[in-house]
Each structure stands twice: as structure tokens, then as C-alpha cells.
Design a protein around this motif. Structure first.
Motif, mmCIF file in Angstrom:
data_model
loop_
_atom_site.group_PDB
_atom_site.id
_atom_site.type_symbol
_atom_site.label_atom_id
_atom_site.label_comp_id
_atom_site.label_asym_id
_atom_site.label_seq_id
_atom_site.Cartn_x
_atom_site.Cartn_y
_atom_site.Cartn_z
ATOM 1 N N ALA A 40 0.818 -1.207 0.000
ATOM 2 C CA ALA A 40 0.000 0.000 0.000
ATOM 3 C C ALA A 40 0.855 1.262 0.000
ATOM 4 C CB ALA A 40 -0.907 -0.002 1.234
ATOM 5 N N ASP A 41 0.207 2.363 -0.334
ATOM 6 C CA ASP A 41 0.882 3.658 -0.236
ATOM 7 C C ASP A 41 1.339 3.881 1.197
ATOM 8 O OD1 ASP A 41 0.045 3.858 -2.830
ATOM 9 O OD2 ASP A 41 -1.286 5.569 -2.525
ATOM 10 N N THR A 42 2.472 4.555 1.332
ATOM 11 C CA THR A 42 3.019 4.806 2.662
ATOM 12 C C THR A 42 3.559 6.223 2.736
ATOM 13 O OG1 THR A 42 4.488 3.869 4.365
ATOM 14 C CG2 THR A 42 5.321 3.928 2.093
ATOM 15 N N SER A 43 4.185 6.554 3.832
ATOM 16 C CA SER A 43 4.683 7.917 4.030
ATOM 17 C C SER A 43 5.805 8.240 3.056
ATOM 18 C CB SER A 43 5.178 8.101 5.462
ATOM 19 O OG SER A 43 6.231 7.200 5.744
ATOM 20 N N VAL A 44 5.853 9.492 2.644
ATOM 21 C CA VAL A 44 6.906 9.976 1.749
ATOM 22 C C VAL A 44 8.066 10.477 2.604
ATOM 23 C CG1 VAL A 44 7.476 11.623 -0.066
ATOM 24 C CG2 VAL A 44 5.174 10.633 0.045
ATOM 25 N N PRO A 45 9.298 10.057 2.322
ATOM 26 C CA PRO A 45 10.431 10.538 3.118
ATOM 27 C C PRO A 45 10.506 12.068 3.105
ATOM 28 C CG PRO A 45 11.116 8.733 1.701
ATOM 29 C CD PRO A 45 9.735 9.112 1.266
ATOM 30 N N TYR A 46 10.771 12.640 4.266
ATOM 31 C CA TYR A 46 10.866 14.091 4.348
ATOM 32 C C TYR A 46 11.958 14.607 3.416
ATOM 33 C CZ TYR A 46 11.818 18.760 6.068
ATOM 34 O OH TYR A 46 12.028 20.111 6.134
ATOM 35 N N GLY A 47 13.040 13.844 3.277
ATOM 36 C CA GLY A 47 14.130 14.279 2.407
ATOM 37 C C GLY A 47 13.678 14.458 0.973
ATOM 38 N N TRP A 48 12.769 13.579 0.505
ATOM 39 C CA TRP A 48 12.253 13.715 -0.858
ATOM 40 C C TRP A 48 11.343 14.944 -0.963
ATOM 41 C CZ3 TRP A 48 13.088 12.351 -5.683
ATOM 42 C CH2 TRP A 48 12.085 12.545 -6.632
ATOM 43 N N VAL A 49 10.515 15.157 0.039
ATOM 44 C CA VAL A 49 9.616 16.316 0.043
ATOM 45 C C VAL A 49 10.423 17.606 -0.027
ATOM 46 C CG1 VAL A 49 7.894 17.596 1.385
ATOM 47 C CG2 VAL A 49 7.802 15.087 1.300
ATOM 48 N N ARG A 54 12.911 22.218 -3.584
ATOM 49 C CA ARG A 54 14.035 22.932 -4.177
ATOM 50 C C ARG A 54 14.197 22.649 -5.663
ATOM 51 N NH1 ARG A 54 18.167 20.611 -2.019
ATOM 52 N NH2 ARG A 54 17.122 19.367 -0.417
ATOM 53 N N TYR A 55 13.709 21.493 -6.122
ATOM 54 C CA TYR A 55 13.827 21.101 -7.523
ATOM 55 C C TYR A 55 12.441 20.746 -8.065
ATOM 56 C CZ TYR A 55 18.823 20.564 -6.417
ATOM 57 O OH TYR A 55 20.120 20.764 -6.017
ATOM 58 N N ARG A 56 11.547 21.712 -8.048
ATOM 59 C CA ARG A 56 10.142 21.452 -8.386
ATOM 60 C C ARG A 56 9.989 20.848 -9.772
ATOM 61 N NH1 ARG A 56 6.736 23.622 -4.668
ATOM 62 N NH2 ARG A 56 7.618 25.206 -3.267
ATOM 63 N N GLY A 57 10.734 21.346 -10.728
ATOM 64 C CA GLY A 57 10.599 20.855 -12.097
ATOM 65 C C GLY A 57 10.930 19.387 -12.242
ATOM 66 N N GLU A 58 11.752 18.848 -11.348
ATOM 67 C CA GLU A 58 12.152 17.452 -11.445
ATOM 68 C C GLU A 58 11.188 16.518 -10.732
ATOM 69 O OE1 GLU A 58 16.171 16.429 -11.218
ATOM 70 O OE2 GLU A 58 16.899 18.454 -11.526
ATOM 71 N N CYS A 59 10.243 17.087 -10.001
ATOM 72 C CA CYS A 59 9.302 16.266 -9.242
ATOM 73 C C CYS A 59 7.890 16.326 -9.813
ATOM 74 C CB CYS A 59 9.290 16.692 -7.779
ATOM 75 S SG CYS A 59 10.865 16.403 -6.944
ATOM 76 N N GLU A 60 7.714 17.047 -10.925
ATOM 77 C CA GLU A 60 6.403 17.081 -11.547
ATOM 78 C C GLU A 60 6.107 15.714 -12.154
ATOM 79 O OE1 GLU A 60 6.568 20.198 -14.374
ATOM 80 O OE2 GLU A 60 6.565 21.803 -12.873
ATOM 81 N N ASP A 61 4.879 15.251 -11.942
ATOM 82 C CA ASP A 61 4.521 13.959 -12.484
ATOM 83 C C ASP A 61 3.692 14.140 -13.745
ATOM 84 O OD1 ASP A 61 5.113 11.302 -12.153
ATOM 85 O OD2 ASP A 61 3.253 10.830 -11.155
ATOM 86 N N ASP A 62 3.533 13.087 -14.499
ATOM 87 C CA ASP A 62 2.767 13.161 -15.737
ATOM 88 C C ASP A 62 2.031 11.847 -15.941
ATOM 89 O OD1 ASP A 62 4.679 11.315 -16.799
ATOM 90 O OD2 ASP A 62 5.993 13.008 -17.265
ATOM 91 N N ASP A 63 1.443 11.678 -17.097
ATOM 92 C CA ASP A 63 0.618 10.499 -17.360
ATOM 93 C C ASP A 63 1.352 9.427 -18.169
ATOM 94 O OD1 ASP A 63 -1.552 11.643 -16.057
ATOM 95 O OD2 ASP A 63 -2.192 12.704 -17.866
ATOM 96 N N ARG A 64 2.660 9.484 -18.173
ATOM 97 C CA ARG A 64 3.389 8.474 -18.922
ATOM 98 C C ARG A 64 3.181 7.088 -18.321
ATOM 99 N NH1 ARG A 64 9.351 10.963 -19.252
ATOM 100 N NH2 ARG A 64 8.769 11.607 -17.153
#
Length: 207
Positions: A40-49, A54-64
Motif C-alpha cells: 500500500a501507499d506509505t509515508s513519503v520521506p521528508y528528504g524527498w519532500v 528545491r527542484y520542483r521541475g524534477e518532481c512534476e509527475d505526468d501520465d506516462r
């Protein structure tokens, strides 16, 4: 700026690969990995958040669509070379010594970093080489003493392998000496999923 740095680094890595004399393992028999059983889905590491802030463009998701890596011998050689080059050229240093904080995920643009920084750079370089981002998954594990550690899991059509700053060998995930805890979802890099039976999560990752 970072794209220029990593492309230059990658060019050096591939040009210098002959000095590593790395041979691609066979893609059959004991070298074939299995697939990780995620939950199941779980907590997202704070380090990733914080990294994404700081790198918003690299964390945007898409429908690929989910896309595993086609694990040809040439693809494995390239993966090995990038893994070994990053391990050789980045100096391992704790976040406390590097940034003055317990846990910070970032690119090692100054040539220093800890486990998640190694994994992030390998992920970036592999993406720049044309490997699908959906198959390059940041993963949190626990070492035998319970300490947290971060590696990069690569999902291929021949099973799943790990890239680890503590080893130059690209291993099937079942041969890594860790208890797998969670990783990014293939369908959304900002969603994390549990791995295996429930277990306590490390407070932070290091090494």
C-alpha cells in the motif's frame, strides 16, 4: 546548471569506462532478478519532500505509462559504468558534516554526498541517457543493524536490480543485504509504496 554538470560528468564517465574494465554480467541464470512485491501507499520521506521543494521541475509527475528498462547487454554495461563512476568520483560524507543537518537529499554538485545523493545523481544521469524515469526508483532500506540507507532500484524486463554507493556491483535486489522498506511508485514518483511485510521505518537515511 545541473544539467550541464551531469552531462559533462557523464561524458567523462563513458569516455573513461575503459579504465574500469567492467564486464556486463550475463542476463540469464542466477543473474536474473525477480520483481519486488510492493504494498500500500506509505509515508513519503521528508528528504524527498524537501528535495522537491528545491527542484520542483524534477518532481512534476505526468501520465506516462509504466515503462521497464529493456535490459540488453549494452544497457547493463551503461548502467554499470554510471554506477561505478558515481561511486568512484563522489566523496562519501554524512549530511551532518556536509550540510549541518541530520538528513538532506540533494545532488552532490560539489563532489560530496551521502547515500541518497549518490542515488539521485545516478537517477539523473540514467534519465539523461534515455532510461525511463518510471523505472528508476528511489528506495529506502534498513541495514542489518537497523540503520536507514537509500539505494536506487531499477526495474527491467528481466527483474529488478539495485545501484548502491556501497558496492560497484549492480545486483539483483534479492542479493542486496538489506531489509527493503519502501520506494517510489512506478506510476507517480511522489507517491511511495511499502515493500514486503510491515516494518518500522528508519528515522533517516545515511552512509
Amino acid at each position: 546548471m545541473f544539467g550541464i554538470i551531469t552531462k559533462a560528468a557523464l561524458a567523462i564517465a563513458l569516455a573513461a569506462a575503459v579504465f574500469f574494465a567492467i564486464e556486463a554480467p550475463g542476463i540469464a541464470g542466477s543473474d536474473v532478478a525477480t520483481f519486488v512485491s510492493v504494498g500500500a501507499d506509505t509515508s513519503v520521506p521528508y528528504g524527498w519532500v524537501e528535495f522537491c521543494a528545491r527542484y520542483r521541475g524534477e518532481c512534476e509527475d505526468d501520465d506516462r505509462a509504466v515503462q521497464p528498462i529493456e535490459l540488453t547487454p549494452a544497457a547493463m554495461r551503461k548502467i554499470q559504468r554510471i554506477n561505478a563512476w558515481v561511486n568512484k568520483n563522489i566523496v562519501a560524507v554524512s549530511d551532518q558534516d556536509h550540510w549541518g543537518v541530520v538528513d538532506q537529499w540533494d545532488y552532490p554538485t560539489d563532489g560530496k554526498g551521502d547515500c541518497e545523493d549518490f542515488a539521485l545523481l545516478k537517477r539523473r544521469m540514467l534519465i539523461e541517457e534515455g532510461f525511463p524515469r518510471q523505472a528508476l526508483l528511489m528506495t529506502v532500506v534498513k541495514e542489518s543493524n537497523g540503520d536507514g540507507h537509500a539505494i536506487l532500484t531499477i526495474k527491467t524486463n528481466r527483474g529488478e536490480f539495485v545501484l548502491d554507493n556501497l558496492s560497484n556491483e549492480v545486483k539483483p535486489w534479492t542479493k542486496a543485504p538489506y531489509r527493503f522498506v519502501k520506494r517510489q511508485s512506478e506510476t507517480n514518483q511522489n507517491v511511495w509504496v511499502s515493500i514486503g511485510a510491515p516494518t518500522s521505518e528508519p528515522l533517516y537515511v545515511s552512509k
